[in-house]
Design an enzyme around this catalytic site. Structure first.
Site, PDB file in Angstrom:
ATOM      1  N   LYS A   1      -6.137  -6.676  -2.940  1.00 58.88           N
ATOM      2  CA  LYS A   1      -5.027  -5.729  -3.119  1.00 58.88           C
ATOM      3  C   LYS A   1      -3.885  -6.386  -3.908  1.00 58.88           C
ATOM      4  CE  LYS A   1      -7.021  -2.423  -0.725  1.00 58.88           C
ATOM      5  NZ  LYS A   1      -8.167  -3.029  -0.079  1.00 58.88           N
TER       6      LYS A   1
HETATM    7  C1  LIG Z   1      -8.299   3.033   0.618  1.00 58.53           C
HETATM    8  C2  LIG Z   1      -8.338   1.968   1.669  1.00 58.53           C
HETATM    9  N1  LIG Z   1      -7.895   2.255   2.909  1.00 58.53           N
HETATM   10  C3  LIG Z   1      -7.893   1.344   3.883  1.00 58.53           C
HETATM   11  C4  LIG Z   1      -8.352   0.064   3.684  1.00 58.53           C
HETATM   12  C5  LIG Z   1      -8.380  -0.905   4.824  1.00 58.53           C
HETATM   13  O1  LIG Z   1      -7.630  -2.033   4.576  1.00 58.53           O
HETATM   14  P1  LIG Z   1      -8.008  -3.413   5.325  1.00 58.53           P
HETATM   15  O2  LIG Z   1      -9.209  -3.953   4.642  1.00 58.53           O
HETATM   16  O3  LIG Z   1      -6.793  -4.252   5.126  1.00 58.53           O
HETATM   17  O4  LIG Z   1      -8.257  -3.085   6.750  1.00 58.53           O
HETATM   18  C6  LIG Z   1      -8.822  -0.295   2.428  1.00 58.53           C
HETATM   19  C7  LIG Z   1      -9.330  -1.656   2.176  1.00 58.53           C
HETATM   20  O5  LIG Z   1     -10.197  -1.918   1.435  1.00 58.53           O
HETATM   21  C8  LIG Z   1      -8.824   0.680   1.397  1.00 58.53           C
HETATM   22  O6  LIG Z   1      -9.279   0.391   0.170  1.00 58.53           O
END
Ligand SMILES: Cc1ncc(COP(=O)(O)O)c(C=O)c1O
Length: 395
Positions: free
Chosen positions: A188
């Site tokens: 990210k």
């Molecule tokens: C659109 C979206 N929502 C939620 C998440 C969840 O984030 P995390 O991996 O930090 O739990 C991601 C992670 O890839 C994502 O791309």
């Protein structure tokens, strides 16, 4: 650029010496888990996103779950989630016991639109829809004002899944939502290893999310229900805490907040560089249409978490696997974002077979190519040139 370059993944973090120094210095302090750097990170994150409150937690998934809990989602209720997203957007709803209503997306942008949202609401007319989770896919911002106009009269809460759009100036002010959730996973815009942040303008929601992040515990004098345990001669017992609702351990440690604070200082630089890379790709790849063209974008600013191409594989004469293999042989990593979530066996078993043609058309053609702030212009040209050679327009 020669072909003897290092492998280019579709995305990656950029950790520099000062980030490492910040973490090392946190390790020398008294607090490894919750300490002053959590507050400092939250304050800076709120400032960077324009929100009043930021709640740091240990993943973007946790942030979405905290938001869903704070909005009171639970069994007997439902939330609308676009099917082209990462699993977490839907899973966070299920983790509260509520059901997911999958919305279709625009086949060219992958975004849930006011029309696909309205169609999902119609399909769910017998259900108690309490929330919607617009996903700013790839970094493109959904039509929030139009979505808000549909949900507001119905009292439906809005949780922005902004995991792809950190850096976009208007996100965080919650102009059209209750909570926006970010991820600081390494691919990210800024990285803390694992991590997430929920931001809101609403003090009541912020308080709920802060409590749920830490087992549902409170140490606030005014909250206590067991007065005989809490106080001695009218003075609060120093060790005392109470729990009124079930919560989780979603705390983000000081060590990672130190990294987050250091990375936040580069947010603008990282976001601007992603934007420059996207503009360069746009220019270099224009000649590859109609075989390959970038996905269409929402209005306004873009987070540029991903640079996604829509590929006409039939016209290209290759399958997606063959194209990905050919690119990997040239040192270029690609990825597919995303397999529609309603196709996952868990959701199929729960909700049966759904036909969401926009999502299926998007999935069939999408391919994410490398974009990350450390990528040089030469590397961008190398990716574009390799694609042009494959398409046969490389001269
Ligand atoms: C659109 C979206 N929502 C939620 C998440 C969840 O984030 P995390 O991996 O930090 O739990 C991601 C992670 O890839 C994502 O791309």
């Amino acid at each position: 650029m020669t072909e003897a370059h290092t492998f280019l993944p579709y995305s990656r973090q950029w950790v520099e010496d000062e980030d490492i120094a910040a973490v090392a210095s946190a390790l020398r302090r008294d607090f490894l888990t919750t300490g002053p750097l959590v507050d400092a990170f939250e304050t800076e994150f709120a400032r960077a996103t324009g929100a009043r409150f930021a709640i740091a937690c240990n993943s973007g998934t946790a942030a979405l779950h905290l938001a869903a809990m704070a909005l009171g989602l639970g069994p007997g209720q439902a939330a609308v989630v676009p099917t082209v997203t990462f699993l977490a957007s839907a899973n966070a709803v299920r983790m509260t016991g509520a059901e997911v209503i999958f919305a279709d997306v625009d086949p060219f942008s992958g975004l849930m639109t006011p029309a696909t949202f309205a169609e999902a609401l119609d399909r769910a007319s017998s259900q108690n829809v309490k929330a919607v989770v617009p996903v700013h896919l790839n970094g493109a911002v959904c039509a929030m004002a139009e979505l808000a106009a549909i949900v507001r009269p119905r009292g439906i809460g809005v949780i922005e899944d902004a995991c792809h759009s950190l850096g976009v100036p208007e996100i965080g002010s919650n102009a059209y939502s209750d909570v926006a959730c970010f991820s600081t996973h390494p691919v990210k815009t800024i990285a803390t290893g694992e991590g997430g942040v929920a931001v809101t303008m609403d003090g009541r929601l912020a308080r709920k999310m802060t409590q749920s992040r830490n087992h549902g515990m409170t140490r606030e004098k005014g909250d206590f229900l067991n007065g005989d345990l809490a106080f001695e001669n009218g003075v609060q017992n120093a060790w005392y805490y109470e729990m009124h609702e079930l919560g989780w351990n979603y705390r983000q440690p000081d060590i990672l907040c130190a990294l987050g604070l250091s990375q936040l200082q580069k947010l603008d630089r990282f976001w601007r560089r992603r934007t420059e890379i996207a503009a360069l790709y746009d220019r270099l790849l224009a000649a590859l249409a109609p075989i390959m063209r970038p996905v269409s974008r929402g209005r306004g600013a873009h987070g540029w978490h991903l640079y996604v191409l829509l590929v006409d594989f039939q016209h290209l004469g290759m399958t997606r696997t063959q194209l990905m293999d050919a690119l990997r042989d040239k040192g270029i990593g690609t990825q597919v974002h995303y397999i529609p979530v309603h196709w996952q066996p868990y959701y199929r078993e729960r909700y049966g077979h759904l036909s969401l043609p926009g999502a299926e058309a998007y999935y069939e053609r999408c391919l994410s190519i490398p974009i990350f702030p450390k990528m040089s212009d030469d590397e961008v040209r190398y990716v574009a040139g390799t694609l042009a050679n494959i398409v046969g327009t490389g001269g």
